[in-house]
Motif scaffolding. Structure first.
Motif, PDB file in Angstrom:
ATOM      1  N   ARG A  48     -29.550 -19.245  -0.968  1.00 36.16           N
ATOM      2  CA  ARG A  48     -30.755 -18.511  -1.377  1.00 36.16           C
ATOM      3  C   ARG A  48     -30.480 -17.533  -2.520  1.00 36.16           C
ATOM      4  NH1 ARG A  48     -31.788 -21.995   1.795  1.00 36.16           N
ATOM      5  NH2 ARG A  48     -33.350 -21.963   3.482  1.00 36.16           N
ATOM      6  N   ASN A  49     -29.891 -18.079  -3.584  1.00 37.41           N
ATOM      7  CA  ASN A  49     -29.698 -17.315  -4.825  1.00 37.41           C
ATOM      8  C   ASN A  49     -28.851 -16.054  -4.661  1.00 37.41           C
ATOM      9  OD1 ASN A  49     -31.381 -19.200  -6.181  1.00 37.41           O
ATOM     10  ND2 ASN A  49     -33.188 -18.082  -5.480  1.00 37.41           N
ATOM     11  N   PRO A  50     -27.556 -16.224  -4.423  1.00 41.09           N
ATOM     12  CA  PRO A  50     -26.668 -15.066  -4.274  1.00 41.09           C
ATOM     13  C   PRO A  50     -26.563 -14.260  -5.565  1.00 41.09           C
ATOM     14  CG  PRO A  50     -25.389 -17.087  -4.502  1.00 41.09           C
ATOM     15  CD  PRO A  50     -26.819 -17.503  -4.354  1.00 41.09           C
ATOM     16  N   ASN A  51     -26.126 -13.030  -5.430  1.00 43.91           N
ATOM     17  CA  ASN A  51     -25.944 -12.144  -6.578  1.00 43.91           C
ATOM     18  C   ASN A  51     -24.634 -12.525  -7.278  1.00 43.91           C
ATOM     19  OD1 ASN A  51     -26.281 -10.021  -8.369  1.00 43.91           O
ATOM     20  ND2 ASN A  51     -25.243  -8.562  -7.029  1.00 43.91           N
ATOM     21  N   THR A  52     -24.698 -13.568  -8.094  1.00 42.02           N
ATOM     22  CA  THR A  52     -23.501 -14.122  -8.738  1.00 42.02           C
ATOM     23  C   THR A  52     -23.719 -14.264 -10.232  1.00 42.02           C
ATOM     24  OG1 THR A  52     -22.864 -15.346  -6.745  1.00 42.02           O
ATOM     25  CG2 THR A  52     -21.919 -16.100  -8.819  1.00 42.02           C
ATOM     26  N   PHE A  53     -22.692 -13.953 -11.009  1.00 44.29           N
ATOM     27  CA  PHE A  53     -22.716 -14.069 -12.471  1.00 44.29           C
ATOM     28  C   PHE A  53     -21.878 -15.287 -12.869  1.00 44.29           C
ATOM     29  CE2 PHE A  53     -22.029 -13.060 -16.880  1.00 44.29           C
ATOM     30  CZ  PHE A  53     -23.151 -12.325 -17.240  1.00 44.29           C
ATOM     31  N   TYR A  54     -22.402 -16.108 -13.780  1.00 44.41           N
ATOM     32  CA  TYR A  54     -21.745 -17.356 -14.166  1.00 44.41           C
ATOM     33  C   TYR A  54     -21.300 -17.297 -15.630  1.00 44.41           C
ATOM     34  CZ  TYR A  54     -23.943 -19.026  -9.871  1.00 44.41           C
ATOM     35  OH  TYR A  54     -24.340 -19.172  -8.564  1.00 44.41           O
ATOM     36  N   ILE A  55     -20.020 -17.604 -15.860  1.00 41.34           N
ATOM     37  CA  ILE A  55     -19.466 -17.660 -17.217  1.00 41.34           C
ATOM     38  C   ILE A  55     -19.184 -19.115 -17.563  1.00 41.34           C
ATOM     39  CG2 ILE A  55     -17.539 -16.998 -18.709  1.00 41.34           C
ATOM     40  CD1 ILE A  55     -17.232 -14.469 -17.044  1.00 41.34           C
ATOM     41  N   LEU A  56     -19.714 -19.575 -18.683  1.00 40.03           N
ATOM     42  CA  LEU A  56     -19.510 -20.956 -19.132  1.00 40.03           C
ATOM     43  C   LEU A  56     -18.914 -20.938 -20.536  1.00 40.03           C
ATOM     44  CD1 LEU A  56     -21.972 -23.884 -18.529  1.00 40.03           C
ATOM     45  CD2 LEU A  56     -20.876 -23.639 -20.761  1.00 40.03           C
ATOM     46  N   LEU A  57     -17.881 -21.752 -20.760  1.00 40.09           N
ATOM     47  CA  LEU A  57     -17.210 -21.776 -22.063  1.00 40.09           C
ATOM     48  C   LEU A  57     -17.502 -23.060 -22.824  1.00 40.09           C
ATOM     49  CD1 LEU A  57     -14.816 -20.317 -19.945  1.00 40.09           C
ATOM     50  CD2 LEU A  57     -14.116 -19.698 -22.252  1.00 40.09           C
ATOM     51  N   VAL A  58     -17.583 -22.944 -24.146  1.00 43.21           N
ATOM     52  CA  VAL A  58     -17.750 -24.099 -25.036  1.00 43.21           C
ATOM     53  C   VAL A  58     -16.524 -24.206 -25.935  1.00 43.21           C
ATOM     54  CG1 VAL A  58     -20.262 -23.906 -24.995  1.00 43.21           C
ATOM     55  CG2 VAL A  58     -18.964 -22.738 -26.802  1.00 43.21           C
TER      56      VAL A  58
ATOM     57  N   LEU B 251     -20.292 -27.421 -11.969  1.00 39.82           N
ATOM     58  CA  LEU B 251     -21.577 -26.758 -12.173  1.00 39.82           C
ATOM     59  C   LEU B 251     -22.626 -27.267 -11.194  1.00 39.82           C
ATOM     60  CD1 LEU B 251     -23.384 -24.824 -13.726  1.00 39.82           C
ATOM     61  CD2 LEU B 251     -23.769 -26.627 -15.418  1.00 39.82           C
ATOM     62  N   GLU B 252     -22.704 -28.581 -11.026  1.00 38.74           N
ATOM     63  CA  GLU B 252     -23.685 -29.153 -10.109  1.00 38.74           C
ATOM     64  C   GLU B 252     -23.459 -28.650  -8.683  1.00 38.74           C
ATOM     65  OE1 GLU B 252     -25.205 -33.548  -8.531  1.00 38.74           O
ATOM     66  OE2 GLU B 252     -23.810 -33.402 -10.221  1.00 38.74           O
ATOM     67  N   GLY B 253     -22.186 -28.599  -8.261  1.00 39.32           N
ATOM     68  CA  GLY B 253     -21.859 -28.094  -6.933  1.00 39.32           C
ATOM     69  C   GLY B 253     -22.187 -26.623  -6.786  1.00 39.32           C
ATOM     70  N   ASN B 254     -21.932 -25.833  -7.835  1.00 37.90           N
ATOM     71  CA  ASN B 254     -22.259 -24.402  -7.797  1.00 37.90           C
ATOM     72  C   ASN B 254     -23.760 -24.184  -7.640  1.00 37.90           C
ATOM     73  OD1 ASN B 254     -19.634 -23.353  -8.061  1.00 37.90           O
ATOM     74  ND2 ASN B 254     -19.667 -23.576 -10.279  1.00 37.90           N
TER      75      ASN B 254
ATOM     76  N   TYR C  78     -19.693 -14.218  -1.011  1.00 34.83           N
ATOM     77  CA  TYR C  78     -19.691 -15.209  -2.091  1.00 34.83           C
ATOM     78  C   TYR C  78     -19.232 -14.529  -3.383  1.00 34.83           C
ATOM     79  CZ  TYR C  78     -21.273 -19.464  -4.456  1.00 34.83           C
ATOM     80  OH  TYR C  78     -21.325 -20.648  -5.152  1.00 34.83           O
ATOM     81  N   PRO C  79     -18.538 -15.269  -4.281  1.00 37.58           N
ATOM     82  CA  PRO C  79     -18.018 -14.650  -5.505  1.00 37.58           C
ATOM     83  C   PRO C  79     -19.083 -13.941  -6.339  1.00 37.58           C
ATOM     84  CG  PRO C  79     -17.084 -16.831  -5.210  1.00 37.58           C
ATOM     85  CD  PRO C  79     -18.140 -16.675  -4.164  1.00 37.58           C
ATOM     86  N   ALA C  80     -18.698 -12.829  -6.926  1.00 39.03           N
ATOM     87  CA  ALA C  80     -19.589 -12.095  -7.833  1.00 39.03           C
ATOM     88  C   ALA C  80     -19.572 -12.723  -9.219  1.00 39.03           C
ATOM     89  CB  ALA C  80     -19.170 -10.632  -7.921  1.00 39.03           C
ATOM     90  N   ILE C  81     -18.439 -13.379  -9.581  1.00 36.01           N
ATOM     91  CA  ILE C  81     -18.303 -14.023 -10.895  1.00 36.01           C
ATOM     92  C   ILE C  81     -17.684 -15.405 -10.696  1.00 36.01           C
ATOM     93  CG2 ILE C  81     -17.332 -13.878 -13.213  1.00 36.01           C
ATOM     94  CD1 ILE C  81     -17.072 -10.862 -12.827  1.00 36.01           C
ATOM     95  N   ILE C  82     -18.290 -16.423 -11.305  1.00 32.65           N
ATOM     96  CA  ILE C  82     -17.757 -17.784 -11.254  1.00 32.65           C
ATOM     97  C   ILE C  82     -17.628 -18.322 -12.672  1.00 32.65           C
ATOM     98  CG2 ILE C  82     -18.174 -20.165 -10.528  1.00 32.65           C
ATOM     99  CD1 ILE C  82     -19.582 -19.137  -8.073  1.00 32.65           C
TER     100      ILE C  82
ATOM    101  N   CYS D  96     -14.573 -22.271 -10.033  1.00 37.36           N
ATOM    102  CA  CYS D  96     -15.080 -23.610  -9.731  1.00 37.36           C
ATOM    103  C   CYS D  96     -15.870 -24.150 -10.917  1.00 37.36           C
ATOM    104  CB  CYS D  96     -15.957 -23.580  -8.486  1.00 37.36           C
ATOM    105  SG  CYS D  96     -16.652 -25.185  -8.066  1.00 37.36           S
ATOM    106  N   VAL D  97     -15.306 -25.154 -11.610  1.00 40.13           N
ATOM    107  CA  VAL D  97     -15.968 -25.688 -12.802  1.00 40.13           C
ATOM    108  C   VAL D  97     -17.094 -26.667 -12.459  1.00 40.13           C
ATOM    109  CG1 VAL D  97     -13.948 -25.403 -14.268  1.00 40.13           C
ATOM    110  CG2 VAL D  97     -14.248 -27.531 -12.991  1.00 40.13           C
TER     111      VAL D  97
END
Length: 495
Positions: free
Chosen positions: A106-116, A95-98, A28-32, A92-93
């Motif tokens: 079960r909570n993968p080791n993934t970092f999420y970047i969100l822009l405003v 958010l609900e699907g992510n 699974y991706p490390a960064i989304i 993948c934008v």
């Protein structure tokens, strides 16, 4: 490779439970990059993808719930294994699907970047980007992109749509948002709070579209420090030569489509004849966005102009809003404070007797936060505290002029300043806490005679359970070293 959560799965026949009909593995991706479209998500994804060790599924928005693929096809679209040093990226934008996928895995080791992004600019971009039947004739059912040769957009019509949504004289609109002003009050905060409600804040980073456009080098430093990548991005200059998915014309649309930076015209689109949004429209939308603007400014670090609020905003400004004047609001502020603390941003409010200011200087290799006691600075025995954090953690903290440099004792009134320092340490993910003390007067603050101060109480909570409050190593060169490792050892090698 330690950065990813990787899985294996089996598809078992419903009737013959011992028969495996399909088997596979994936990482699974490390960064989304997630959140809201038209906030430079394509640019952010491409900046990540240009990182030398980056890899991906080959699809920017590899979202399970936005297509018609089966979950098995989705799993099979991802890398099956990852080499040491490689980092899987995704854009993948949804958010609900992510979040759904995060719970499923079960909570993968993934970092999420969100822009405003500035709300008025965002809405104007949305209006010019997508078509919507029956408002627009010949609207593509595949991508719903406007076609400048067919569809009509106008800054005057856009103004009438916004004005009509407020006074109740609604007119036809191609936008799915029928009440923009109502949406504006929480648009980005809603996304961010949803993210923080399902993902630990230390696995998130909130950035502004404007900073990515103007200072991609500073943005990359934020990303590298938060995620743990190299601060040196060899293709950063190449990235800055173009702009992604600008919708200057039909041929410049798409996550990989670019135009040269010198030809880029922000806020001007072919479908609306390259006319800018009216200033009167912007004034209306800025007023509607005021509360969410304040939140977006604080959490992203970008100074938006939020109505009559000029200059740097603080947590105290948020407390004045009705949404944060409740137990639930206090809980949200606590999460926000934890996020800001983790990223070396402002975590405390201003008071009348001891005003503190904070700034983050990401142009250098260090994140610098200054706390100053303005109200009593000129009096003997009061403090001006300077704090330097080198991210990522562990923290290396320099305290200057703890006693004002005049030999006076550290007063209890300075405990708020030390509390601000300790809050940084309290939310650190690292086991080792390393303090570099330039002024030995700090020892006075830790002495038994000052044990009643809030600062000392906070300091004691940081100590290992097996040690007493005075059981620390105070080296001749002024370095105070504490260990909070599981083995409770002193790591002198970190000096």
């Amino acid at each position: 490779n330690g950065l990813h959560s990787c899985y294996e799965y089996k598809v078992i026949d419903n009737q013959l439970l011992d028969k495996i009909t399909h088997y596979g593995t994936f990482c699974y991706p490390a960064i989304i990059v997630t959140g809201t479209r038209k906030c430079s998500t394509s640019a952010m994804y491409n900046l990540l993808l240009k990182y030398p060790q980056a890899t991906s599924s080959g699809i920017k928005e590899n979202c399970l719930f936005l297509g018609d693929r089966s979950i098995i096809q989705y799993f099979d679209s991802m890398p099956r294994n990852v080499e040491i040093g490689e980092v899987v990226m995704d854009g993948c934008v949804d958010l609900e699907g992510n979040i759904k996928m995060r719970k499923m895995l079960r909570n993968p080791n993934t970092f999420y970047i969100l822009l405003v992004r500035n709300f008025a600019d965002w809405l104007w971009s949305v209006y010019n980007f997508w078509c919507q039947a029956p408002y627009d004739k010949e609207c593509s059912l595949i991508d719903h992109w406007v076609n400048p040769d067919i569809h009509i957009r106008s800054n005057v019509i856009f103004h009438e749509i916004i004005e009509g949504s407020i006074n109740g004289t609604y007119i036809a609109s191609p936008m799915l948002i029928k009440k923009p002003c109502m949406k504006a009050s929480t648009i980005f905060r809603a996304y961010i709070e949803t993210l923080w409600g399902n993902v630990p804040v230390e696995n998130t980073l909130i950035l502004s579209s404007e900073d990515l456009d103007i200072h991609p080098d500073i943005v990359w430093k934020k990303v590298s420090q938060a995620v743990g990548l190299s601060s040196q991005h060899p293709l950063l200059e190449e990235f800055d030569k173009v702009r992604y998915n600008t919708q200057a014309d039909l041929n410049s649309k798409g996550e990989y489509k670019t135009v040269p930076t010198q030809e880029y015209k922000p806020g001007l689109y072919a479908v609306s004849k390259f006319q800018p949004m009216l200033n009167s429209t912007r004034a209306i939308l800025d007023k509607c966005w005021k509360e969410d603007c304040m939140f977006a400014s604080i959490v992203s670090g970008h100074r938006y102009s939020c109505g009559d609020k000029e200059g740097e905003l603080t947590m105290q400004d948020l407390r004045s809003l009705k949404d944060f004047n409740s137990d639930e609001g206090a809980r949200k502020l606590k999460i926000l404070r934890k996020y800001l603390s983790r990223n070396g941003m402002e975590t405390h409010s201003k008071s009348n007797h001891s005003n503190s200011v904070a700034f983050v200087d990401l142009k250098s290799n260090e994140c610098k936060v200054n706390f100053e006691n303005h109200g009593e600075r000129s009096k003997p025995g009061t403090a001006s505290l300077s704090l330097s954090l080198s991210l990522p953690l562990p923290l290396s903290v320099a305290l200057d002029e703890v006693s004002g440099g005049n030999g006076g004792e550290v007063k209890e009134s300075n405990s708020e300043l030390v509390d601000a320092l300790l809050l940084q340490l309290e939310h650190s993910n690292e086991a080792l806490r390393l303090f570099m003390v330039e002024n030995k007067r700090l020892k006075d603050l830790l002495a038994a005679k000052s044990a009643t101060t809030a600062a000392v109480k906070n300091f004691r909570r940081l100590l290992p359970a097996k040690r007493s409050p005075t059981d620390y190593v105070y080296l001749p060169n002024g370095i105070l070293l504490l260990s909070q490792s599981t083995e409770d050892r002193l790591y002198t090698s970190n000096l």
